[in-house]
Design an enzyme around this catalytic site. Structure first.
Site, PDB file in Angstrom:
ATOM      1  N   HIS A  34      49.068  50.504 -58.053  1.00  0.00           N
ATOM      2  CA  HIS A  34      48.481  50.149 -59.342  1.00  0.00           C
ATOM      3  C   HIS A  34      46.967  50.342 -59.307  1.00  0.00           C
ATOM      4  CE1 HIS A  34      52.291  47.985 -60.116  1.00  0.00           C
ATOM      5  NE2 HIS A  34      52.122  47.426 -58.922  1.00  0.00           N
ATOM      6  N   TYR A  50      48.182  36.957 -66.345  1.00  0.00           N
ATOM      7  CA  TYR A  50      47.318  36.726 -65.191  1.00  0.00           C
ATOM      8  C   TYR A  50      46.089  37.612 -65.324  1.00  0.00           C
ATOM      9  CZ  TYR A  50      49.272  41.138 -63.408  1.00  0.00           C
ATOM     10  OH  TYR A  50      49.650  42.445 -63.272  1.00  0.00           O
ATOM     11  N   THR A  78      51.073  44.964 -65.571  1.00  0.00           N
ATOM     12  CA  THR A  78      51.316  44.134 -66.750  1.00  0.00           C
ATOM     13  C   THR A  78      50.036  43.526 -67.298  1.00  0.00           C
ATOM     14  OG1 THR A  78      51.827  42.191 -65.383  1.00  0.00           O
ATOM     15  CG2 THR A  78      53.667  43.602 -66.027  1.00  0.00           C
ATOM     16  N   ARG A 131      58.553  35.621 -65.994  1.00  0.00           N
ATOM     17  CA  ARG A 131      57.265  34.961 -65.775  1.00  0.00           C
ATOM     18  C   ARG A 131      56.087  35.917 -65.930  1.00  0.00           C
ATOM     19  NH1 ARG A 131      56.310  36.772 -60.629  1.00  0.00           N
ATOM     20  NH2 ARG A 131      58.191  37.350 -59.493  1.00  0.00           N
ATOM     21  N   ASP A 258      52.688  49.141 -53.173  1.00  0.00           N
ATOM     22  CA  ASP A 258      52.469  48.117 -54.196  1.00  0.00           C
ATOM     23  C   ASP A 258      51.011  47.640 -54.216  1.00  0.00           C
ATOM     24  OD1 ASP A 258      53.322  46.557 -56.398  1.00  0.00           O
ATOM     25  OD2 ASP A 258      53.569  44.795 -55.133  1.00  0.00           O
ATOM     26  N   ASN A 263      49.909  39.144 -57.693  1.00  0.00           N
ATOM     27  CA  ASN A 263      50.644  37.874 -57.769  1.00  0.00           C
ATOM     28  C   ASN A 263      51.246  37.384 -56.461  1.00  0.00           C
ATOM     29  OD1 ASN A 263      50.505  36.968 -60.597  1.00  0.00           O
ATOM     30  ND2 ASN A 263      51.517  38.910 -61.030  1.00  0.00           N
TER      31      ASN A 263
END
Length: 308
Positions: A34, A50, A78, A131, A258, A263
């Site tokens: 990301h 977040y 996100t 979530r 990742d 998170n």
């Protein structure tokens, strides 16, 4: 100066990753990473759940080089919602060495989809982790999937293992290749041959258009890295699950860091150690090449992929 304040307890990415002992084969692809912001240049979405640390394209590409990878697949985070500007900027700065997975809404125009395609986007992501995102009506997702199928894109789905039975029929009806993030987030404290994980295995077996990323041991592990449990092999409880998918579906698996690991609550992984997990889940040179080169090239750079 970043005017966005990070979510309390947010763990920043590991700034000094070790160099992996494992050398990825030439042309290897980090197929799940990301970019976050930087927030002052690419503001985070007002509806986000977040606020992350900044994690720029330059930092991503520097990490890629340090780890021994040649290409990246950047997945829309996100925290940016359906504002894909940071993603597109990274793709356009990559000289063709990155492809993208975007987030789009029903109101996206054909011209906007064409611009995303020209930038290097080859998929859209549907997030079902409650979530992290608000509920999107399935009829809207079906409409989006049909539109991107015409571009040759695929759909990436992110969900939790317990929710697969509820989502099975929806996923089965998508008109594209379906790529599952992080093995469908299995509970690795349960048996490999138990019903939860084997439901996912059956899903892949019955639907040959379904692929899986064998990624995120740091997110799935209960045993943790060496720093937490003293074991010489990090994330040992996740390895059998990933290895099983590599063995069963060698032409439909992908791997990614990742980075920058959004998170995470307990620890931030050393990305060099994550790379060193690869030969434990793909033990042979052939399996490693399929996982890191052949499969991602076929999905994201088909015009450059060798004929099977």
């Amino acid at each position: 100066m970043n005017t966005f304040i990070k979510t309390p307890g947010w763990l920043d990415w590991y700034a000094t990753p070790s160099r992996p002992r494992f050398t990825p084969p030439p042309g290897s692809v980090d197929a799940h990473c990301h970019v976050f912001g930087p927030g002052d240049e690419f503001p985070y979405a007002p509806e986000r759940k977040y606020t992350p640390c900044d994690a720029s394209k330059a930092q991503l590409f520097a990490l890629r080089e340090r780890l021994g990878f040649a290409r990246s697949v950047i997945v829309q985070a996100t925290c940016h919602g359906a504002d894909n500007r940071a993603l597109v900027d990274a793709l356009e700065s990559s000289a063709g060495s990155a492809r993208g997975v975007a987030t789009v809404r029903r109101e996206v125009t054909d011209d906007e989809l064409a611009r995303l395609h020209a930038a290097g986007v080859r998929g859209v992501r549907f997030n079902f982790v409650k979530r992290l995102v608000d509920f999107t009506p399935r009829e809207e997702l079906v409409e989006i999937a049909a539109r991107v199928a015409a571009l040759g894109w695929h759909v990436v789905v992110y969900f939790e293992a317990a929710d697969l039975p509820e989502l099975w029929d929806f996923f089965s009806g998508l008109p594209t290749t379906v790529v599952v993030d992080h093995m469908g987030r299995p509970d690795v404290s349960l048996p490999l041959q138990g019903p939860q994980f084997q439901t996912f295995v059956r899903f892949m077996r019955e639907h040959p258009n379904v692929w899986s990323k064998v990624s995120c041991p740091e997110r799935l592990s209960v045993s943790g890295p060496p720093a937490l449990d003293g074991e010489p092999e990090p994330y040992r409880d996740v390895v059998p699950f990933a290895r099983h998918l590599v063995e069963q579906f060698p032409d439909r698996v992908l791997w990614g860091t990742d980075w920058p690991h959004p998170n995470l609550k307990d620890h931030m992984p050393d990305d060099g150690l994550l790379v060193d997990v690869i030969p434990r889940i793909a033990p042979t040179a052939q399996a490693q090449r399929r996982l890191l080169v052949d499969n991602p090239m076929r999905l994201y750079w088909p015009e450059e992929a060798p004929a099977p």
